[in-house]
Enzyme design. Structure first.
Site, PDB file in Angstrom:
ATOM      1  N   ARG A  16       0.980  -1.114  -0.191  1.00  0.00           N
ATOM      2  CA  ARG A  16      -0.013   0.036  -0.073  1.00  0.00           C
ATOM      3  C   ARG A  16       0.876   1.155  -0.103  1.00  0.00           C
ATOM      4  NH1 ARG A  16      -2.653   2.815   5.001  1.00  0.00           N
ATOM      5  NH2 ARG A  16      -3.907   4.517   3.542  1.00  0.00           N
TER       6      ARG A  16
ATOM      7  N   HIS B 138      -3.248  10.857   1.016  1.00  0.00           N
ATOM      8  CA  HIS B 138      -2.750  10.625   2.349  1.00  0.00           C
ATOM      9  C   HIS B 138      -2.409  12.151   2.850  1.00  0.00           C
ATOM     10  CE1 HIS B 138      -1.277   7.210   5.112  1.00  0.00           C
ATOM     11  NE2 HIS B 138      -0.837   8.464   5.728  1.00  0.00           N
TER      12      HIS B 138
ATOM     13  N   GLU C 226      -7.452   7.835   6.622  1.00  0.00           N
ATOM     14  CA  GLU C 226      -7.924   8.721   7.759  1.00  0.00           C
ATOM     15  C   GLU C 226      -8.285  10.156   7.354  1.00  0.00           C
ATOM     16  OE1 GLU C 226      -4.882   8.580  10.831  1.00  0.00           O
ATOM     17  OE2 GLU C 226      -4.581   6.269  10.478  1.00  0.00           O
TER      18      GLU C 226
ATOM     19  N   ASN D 215      -7.288   1.069   9.942  1.00  0.00           N
ATOM     20  CA  ASN D 215      -6.128   1.504  10.576  1.00  0.00           C
ATOM     21  C   ASN D 215      -6.267   1.414  12.140  1.00  0.00           C
ATOM     22  OD1 ASN D 215      -5.152   2.214   8.109  1.00  0.00           O
ATOM     23  ND2 ASN D 215      -4.708   4.219   8.474  1.00  0.00           N
TER      24      ASN D 215
ATOM     25  N   TYR E  67      -4.329   1.740  15.875  1.00  0.00           N
ATOM     26  CA  TYR E  67      -2.993   1.787  16.691  1.00  0.00           C
ATOM     27  C   TYR E  67      -3.093   1.730  18.201  1.00  0.00           C
ATOM     28  CZ  TYR E  67      -0.622   3.125  12.384  1.00  0.00           C
ATOM     29  OH  TYR E  67       0.080   3.030  11.192  1.00  0.00           O
TER      30      TYR E  67
ATOM     31  N   GLU F 285      -3.350  -0.192   8.239  1.00  0.00           N
ATOM     32  CA  GLU F 285      -2.365   0.086   8.861  1.00  0.00           C
ATOM     33  C   GLU F 285      -2.214  -0.531  10.411  1.00  0.00           C
ATOM     34  OE1 GLU F 285      -1.173   4.294   9.016  1.00  0.00           O
ATOM     35  OE2 GLU F 285      -1.670   4.524   7.248  1.00  0.00           O
TER      36      GLU F 285
END
Ligand code: FCB
Length: 468
Positions: A86, A130, A175, A303, A305, A371
């Site tokens: 990606r 992005h 995002e 994504n 985290y 991600e």
């Protein structure tokens, strides 16, 4: 030196045979060559020059010099054995003014990248946006302007024309919360401080997403699959005090549902639209917008985290309020193990997020983790190795969590580790290393970390298992 002896063996259950193993990067974070071959300036080039905006005044001017080292990076991907990669396309490289003239040299770079991946048997997953908006568009109002949605769709069509026959996976936005709520709270480019304007920018980003989906679909089935990448940061109350419970509900609604409700359910969470009333009249939402935004997708990029807990705090008066002011302060859950960013390590939160998505959205398309990863205080030791045992342990636990979600019935089709390379970590500059590969910034040299070798073994073992 025999590295394999002291790198732990992966200990993972079997993933589905078609599971796509990959890594992820983004243009501004790795490419460099900021003024080469006709690339125009982006809002991040500008923001990096704002005193105090980015740690040490770092910029993406050179970054990992990927623009000049693309072949080497492709070989690193091939060495890892990934099935997918990606990356993002820099809008200002393709259309330097944001609208109008197309820069063929910019497109050629991405053609070479895509062809280099395909030649190595790696499927490209391309993110169109992005966060690097062309600066000339920001000068015309950027995402606060409704027209920006169409500017984005036009740019997307230029890229589709050049690459749609060769790219199997498209991601419209990465995002969007970062490019709107955070960007207009002052902590990301363009670094403006706005209230309702941030919410309008978020809406126009989603509108651009909907328009780009339509543009790709107009090209027919052969043009590849398309989705959006959203991040999820589940937030629970720090205590059972009613104020903390309410604060956490607002923080959670923004960090997990603002965008996914819009894209998958066609409506913004009422809890927050009510809350935002003093700073936002929502007149920017026009008839038909939510239908456009919620056009069914081929997949959702996730994504993940970290998770948070929240407690109540005072709200600024409406005139000074930003869209991120929710009367909540967030912090890592008590006692959580932390990464080098101070982010909580919570693989259970990751698994639960995947399960929650399936529960919450009945029409949920297949998922890809686009991600997930971590940064630590990595260093090259005197023997020339980066022994990043914490990253290996982190990935091992998150991959087990992903496997548990699949086992519980989640249609998860792939996992892209952030990141292939250490890179420019936005306002933290080069201080946070997320790579499987160490980058020596003064020379640009690459050195695979222990985690690179570990991840290679994960992929090899899973592939072997499937071939048996
Ligand atoms: C995500 C961004 C990505 C990277 C990681 C660490 O929010 O999408 O570019 O910075 O965080």
């Amino acid at each position: 030196m025999n590295q394999s002896r002291d790198i732990p063996e992966p200990d993972l259950p079997a993933f589905p045979p078609e599971f796509l193993w990959g890594t992820a990067t983004a243009a501004y974070q790795i490419e460099g060559a900021a003024r080469e071959d006709g690339r125009g300036p982006s809002i991040w080039d500008t923001y990096c020059r704002k005193p105090g905006a980015v740690l040490h005044g770092d910029t993406g001017d050179i970054a990992c010099d990927h623009y000049h080292r693309m072949e080497e990076d492709l070989d690193l991907l091939a060495g890892l054995g990934v099935g997918g990669y990606r990356f993002s396309i820099a809008w200002p490289r393709v259309i330097p003014q944001g609208r109008g003239a197309v820069n063929q040299r910019g497109l050629d770079f991405y053609r070479r990248l895509v062809d280099g991946l395909l030649a190595r048997g790696i499927a490209p997953m391309v993110t169109l946006y992005h966060w690097d908006l062309p600066q000339p568009l920001q000068d015309q109002g950027g995402w606060q302007e409704r027209d920006c949605a169409m500017w984005f769709a036009d740019y997307a069509s230029v890229v589709f024309d050049a690459l749609a026959d060769r790219v199997p996976y498209w991601i419209t936005l990465n995002e969007p919360i970062g490019a709107s709520f955070y960007a207009y709270a002052g902590s990301h480019a363009p670094g403006l401080r706005l209230g309702g304007g941030a919410i309008a920018a978020a809406h126009h980003l989603l509108l651009g997403h909907g328009e780009a989906v339509a543009a790709l679909r107009a090209l027919g089935r052969a043009a590849g699959r398309i989705g959006i990448t959203l991040n999820f940061g589940p937030t629970s109350p720090a205590t059972q005090e009613p104020g903390d419970i309410a604060a956490a509900a607002r923080a959670d609604a923004l960090a997990t549902r603002w965008f996914s409700d819009a894209v998958l359910d066609g409506a913004y969470p009422k809890l927050l639209t009510d809350f935002y009333e003093p700073i936002c009249d929502f007149t920017f939402v026009r008839d038909g917008d939510m239908a456009r935004i919620s056009t069914p997708l081929d997949f959702l990029g996730v994504n993940y985290y970290k998770s948070w807990v929240a407690r109540a705090c005072e709200l600024p008066p409406p005139g000074e309020r930003r869209a991120t002011d929710l009367g909540a302060v967030t912090e890592p859950p008590p006692g959580a193990e932390l990464t080098g960013f101070g982010w909580a390590v919570c693989p259970d939160g990751f698994r639960d997020t995947l399960l929650w998505l399936r529960e919450k959205y009945p029409g949920l398309p297949p998922l890809y983790v686009t991600e997930n990863g971590c940064c630590y205080e990595d260093y090259v030791d005197p023997t020339g190795r980066v022994r990043d045992a914490e990253r290996i342990s982190f990935l091992q636990r998150y991959l087990r969590a992903a496997a548990a979600a699949i086992e519980a019935g989640v249609d998860l089709r792939g996992y892209f580790c952030w990141s292939l390379l250490d890179n420019f970590e936005w306002t933290a500059g080069y201080s946070k290393r997320f790579g499987l590969v160490w980058v020596d910034y003064p020379t640009g040299e690459r050195l695979p970390k222990d985690s690179y070798h570990w991840y290679r073994r994960v992929i090899a073992a899973q592939t072997l298992r499937c071939e048996r």
